[in-house]
Design an enzyme around this catalytic site. Structure first.
Site, PDB file in Angstrom:
ATOM      1  N   LYS A 200     -13.067  18.420  37.702  1.00 18.93           N
ATOM      2  CA  LYS A 200     -11.656  18.133  37.453  1.00 18.93           C
ATOM      3  C   LYS A 200     -11.482  16.686  37.007  1.00 18.93           C
ATOM      4  CE  LYS A 200      -9.722  22.076  38.680  1.00 18.93           C
ATOM      5  NZ  LYS A 200     -10.978  22.817  38.607  1.00 18.93           N
TER       6      LYS A 200
ATOM      7  N   SER B 213     -10.527  26.148  33.688  1.00 15.14           N
ATOM      8  CA  SER B 213      -9.461  25.208  34.035  1.00 15.14           C
ATOM      9  C   SER B 213      -9.524  23.911  33.245  1.00 15.14           C
ATOM     10  CB  SER B 213      -9.497  24.886  35.532  1.00 15.14           C
ATOM     11  OG  SER B 213     -10.563  24.028  35.838  1.00 15.14           O
TER      12      SER B 213
END
Length: 237
Positions: free
Chosen positions: A195, A157
């Site tokens: 993230k 991701s």
């Protein structure tokens, strides 16, 4: 009698809990069943609960309990291309990152031993980080002040931020972050993920660096920053 989708979801939840001890998120269920939105998952969950196959536990995030399985259950459940970023370690309630012991800064050495605290999901977050597994040598000039630890990346991701599956990221231990920082975030004290940190009003957004992944938004009290990315190490085989 369950519909095909109801049975597929029930078995997916059951298999995931066997693997990690934690129920899947609604996003993971949606992806596993190839549904366009989470509203379809809500309907399936409600139907399974009404039929007595699962139970939702109050006052707990992502709290589902499988009560029974279909009589014709077989252990193999087609994943249809879905491969979760399961962090290896013991099942049961995972623990947040324990602050590593301070590393000495040798004056005449160019490298420092940094503890590797396990794996982090740069993808769909599944489980919290495990304990210290081993140490790696990190160039002293890569480190900043304070304590540091390393994590092995599992998932894709953050590929547009240059972080690939299999990389080892170097993290400075801190509980604060500036919008735009790439952080280790612990969600609901059970999911650890790597993230980019953003703020959306009173909420916190955890942003992927891959258009295939959605930005996830949480109330501020659900997210704890566990560290900030300062570098990475990549091995070429």
């Amino acid at each position: 009698m369950l519909t095909r989708k109801q049975q597929e979801l029930l078995l997916f939840i059951h298999e995931r809990m066997k693997e990690s001890g934690i129920p899947p998120s609604f996003d993971e269920m949606k992806d596993a069943l190839d549904l366009a939105s989470k509203s379809g998952i809500h309907r399936l969950i409600t139907a399974l609960e009404e039929r007595g196959f699962i139970r939702r536990l109050p006052n707990r995030a992502r709290a589902l309990e499988v009560i029974k399985l279909p009589e014709a259950y077989t252990p193999s459940l087609p994943r249809r291309g879905f491969s979760p970023s399961v962090i290896e370690g013991g099942v049961g309630k995972p623990q947040p990152v324990a602050p590593p012991k301070p590393q000495p800064q040798p004056a005449n050495d160019t490298s420092v031993a940094v503890p590797v605290m396990g794996r982090i999901a740069a993808g769909v977050p599944i489980s919290a980080i495990q304990n210290n597994t081993h140490e790696i040598s990190v160039p002293a000039e890569m480190l900043t002040t304070g304590e540091h630890y390393a994590l092995e990346v599992k998932g894709d991701s953050m590929i547009e931020a240059g972080i690939l599956d299999g990389d080892t990221v170097i993290i400075r231990n801190t509980s604060s972050a500036t919008p735009g920082d790439i952080v280790v975030a612990l969600v609901d004290d059970e999911e650890a993920t790597l993230k980019r940190f953003r703020r959306k009003g009173a909420s916190i957004a955890l942003e992927a660096a891959n258009p295939a992944y959605e930005t996830r938004i949480f109330a501020a009290d659900r997210v704890k920053v566990q560290g900030k990315l300062i570098g990475l190490i990549r091995r070429y085989h």
